[in-house]
Scaffold this motif. Structure first.
Motif, PDB file in Angstrom:
ATOM      1  N   TYR A  53      -5.992  13.155  -1.272  1.00  0.00           N
ATOM      2  CA  TYR A  53      -5.247  11.921  -1.030  1.00  0.00           C
ATOM      3  C   TYR A  53      -5.675  10.831  -2.020  1.00  0.00           C
ATOM      4  O   TYR A  53      -6.777  10.859  -2.562  1.00  0.00           O
ATOM      5  N   GLN A  78      -5.424   6.765  -1.473  1.00  0.00           N
ATOM      6  CA  GLN A  78      -5.011   5.570  -0.746  1.00  0.00           C
ATOM      7  C   GLN A  78      -5.004   4.406  -1.723  1.00  0.00           C
ATOM      8  O   GLN A  78      -6.039   4.096  -2.321  1.00  0.00           O
ATOM      9  N   PHE A 111      -8.250   1.408  -4.759  1.00  0.00           N
ATOM     10  CA  PHE A 111      -7.822   2.792  -4.539  1.00  0.00           C
ATOM     11  C   PHE A 111      -9.001   3.613  -4.022  1.00  0.00           C
ATOM     12  O   PHE A 111     -10.142   3.421  -4.451  1.00  0.00           O
ATOM     13  N   THR A 112      -8.688   4.551  -3.140  1.00  0.00           N
ATOM     14  CA  THR A 112      -9.720   5.442  -2.592  1.00  0.00           C
ATOM     15  C   THR A 112      -9.224   6.878  -2.631  1.00  0.00           C
ATOM     16  O   THR A 112      -8.155   7.182  -2.096  1.00  0.00           O
ATOM     17  N   ARG A 166       0.084   5.772   0.204  1.00  0.00           N
ATOM     18  CA  ARG A 166      -0.866   6.871   0.281  1.00  0.00           C
ATOM     19  C   ARG A 166      -0.234   8.109  -0.337  1.00  0.00           C
ATOM     20  O   ARG A 166       0.761   8.621   0.176  1.00  0.00           O
ATOM     21  N   SER A 226      -0.330  12.080  -1.424  1.00  0.00           N
ATOM     22  CA  SER A 226      -0.916  13.347  -0.986  1.00  0.00           C
ATOM     23  C   SER A 226      -0.664  14.411  -2.038  1.00  0.00           C
ATOM     24  O   SER A 226       0.373  14.393  -2.718  1.00  0.00           O
ATOM     25  N   ASN A 258      -4.252   0.450  -2.157  1.00  0.00           N
ATOM     26  CA  ASN A 258      -4.050  -0.851  -1.524  1.00  0.00           C
ATOM     27  C   ASN A 258      -3.988  -1.935  -2.596  1.00  0.00           C
ATOM     28  O   ASN A 258      -4.450  -1.735  -3.721  1.00  0.00           O
ATOM     29  N   SER A 282       0.830  -1.203   0.000  1.00  0.00           N
ATOM     30  CA  SER A 282       0.000   0.000   0.000  1.00  0.00           C
ATOM     31  C   SER A 282       0.864   1.252   0.000  1.00  0.00           C
ATOM     32  O   SER A 282       1.986   1.255   0.508  1.00  0.00           O
TER      33      SER A 282
END
Length: 115
Positions: free
Chosen positions: A79, A81, A67-68, A19, A21, A83, A17
């Motif tokens: 962002y 995220q 993905f989020t 993240r 930004s 995974n 994962s």
């Protein structure tokens, strides 16, 4: 001139994962959509995930469920995220903000998924 700065990219093993930004140097008014794009070597830039001004999100089929996208308006930050990363997710990831009057892009951050 508003600047977008991405961070959080790097090298990760398959299944891992990250993240990402994206911070805006100042508040952007009249935002229409915010999104993450990516461009792999030899390929065209493609939309990964987007979030509209009213908070609706959409993602490419290839990343749905993994993905989020989210945002923190108070911090002028968006962002992504990610995974369950796969080697095919390897690309330079760019953040984008579309306002009524301007299209803003970050400089990109490299994501490499490899064992």
């Amino acid at each position: 001139q508003v600047q977008l700065v991405e961070s959080g990219g790097g090298l990760v093993q398959p299944g891992g994962s990250l993240r990402l930004s994206c911070v805006a140097s100042s508040r952007i008014f009249s935002i229409q959509t915010m999104g993450w794009y990516r461009q792999a070597p030899g390929k065209e830039r493609e939309l990964v995930s987007a979030i509209s001004s009213d908070g609706n999100t959409d993602s490419a089929d290839s990343v749905k469920g993994r993905f989020t996208i989210s945002r923190d308006n108070a911090k002028n930050t968006m962002y992504l995220q990610m995974n369950g990363l796969k080697p095919e997710d390897t690309a330079v990831y760019y953040c984008n903000v579309k306002s009524l009057w301007h299209d803003y892009w970050g400089q990109g951050t490299q994501v490499t998924v490899s064992s």
